[in-house]
Write an enzyme that holds these catalytic residues in place. Structure first.
Site, PDB file in Angstrom:
ATOM      1  N   ALA A  13       0.875  -1.170   0.000  1.00 55.39           N
ATOM      2  CA  ALA A  13       0.000   0.000   0.000  1.00 55.39           C
ATOM      3  C   ALA A  13       0.912   1.220   0.000  1.00 55.39           C
ATOM      4  O   ALA A  13       2.056   1.158   0.465  1.00 55.39           O
ATOM      5  CB  ALA A  13      -0.923   0.016   1.212  1.00 55.39           C
ATOM      6  N   SER A  14       0.415   2.326  -0.504  1.00 56.80           N
ATOM      7  CA  SER A  14       1.256   3.507  -0.688  1.00 56.80           C
ATOM      8  C   SER A  14       1.579   4.254   0.595  1.00 56.80           C
ATOM      9  O   SER A  14       2.656   4.821   0.723  1.00 56.80           O
ATOM     10  CB  SER A  14       0.589   4.470  -1.673  1.00 56.80           C
ATOM     11  N   THR A  15       0.655   4.255   1.536  1.00 56.82           N
ATOM     12  CA  THR A  15       0.865   5.041   2.757  1.00 56.82           C
ATOM     13  C   THR A  15       0.587   4.188   3.982  1.00 56.82           C
ATOM     14  O   THR A  15      -0.066   3.144   3.906  1.00 56.82           O
ATOM     15  CB  THR A  15      -0.065   6.273   2.803  1.00 56.82           C
ATOM     16  N   GLN A  18      -3.060   3.372   4.672  1.00 59.44           N
ATOM     17  CA  GLN A  18      -3.718   2.348   3.876  1.00 59.44           C
ATOM     18  C   GLN A  18      -3.336   0.966   4.399  1.00 59.44           C
ATOM     19  O   GLN A  18      -2.282   0.785   4.992  1.00 59.44           O
ATOM     20  CB  GLN A  18      -3.319   2.489   2.404  1.00 59.44           C
TER      21      GLN A  18
END
Length: 97
Positions: A13-15, A18
């Site tokens: 996940a990007s962050t 998330q």
């Protein structure tokens, strides 16, 4: 493909906000339906637009020829620019994954 291979699940996940694990059940279900056993999961919260992803490269370091990298969809492994995507594809190809 040789009969001796391992399947690795890669979840990204990007962050940190998330949930990188959100697709884990989906990968397990797909593996079961495909008569595959996932040996290990590699999970990280890093942007797919950067090549600097420690868990992905840890996976690539231990993977052997004919092993399988299982991802939910292609953007989980790459949202890279052309130069970095070519580099990552070259590593995967050289490792014979």
């Amino acid at each position: 493909m040789s009969s001796e291979y391992r399947v690795y699940g890669y979840l990204r996940a990007s962050t940190k906000e998330q949930d990188a694990l959100r697709a884990k059940k989906q990968l397990i279900r797909f593996a079961n339906q495909s008569d595959l056993t996932i040996a290990s999961f590699f999970v990280e919260n890093e942007s797919g637009a950067t090549l600097n992803r420690p868990e992905l490269f840890r996976l690539l370091e231990i993977a052997q020829p004919d092993d399988i990298i299982l991802v939910e969809q292609i953007d989980r492994i790459s949202r890279l620019n052309d130069k970095d995507w070519s580099k990552l594809k070259g590593i995967i190809k050289t490792k014979e994954l």
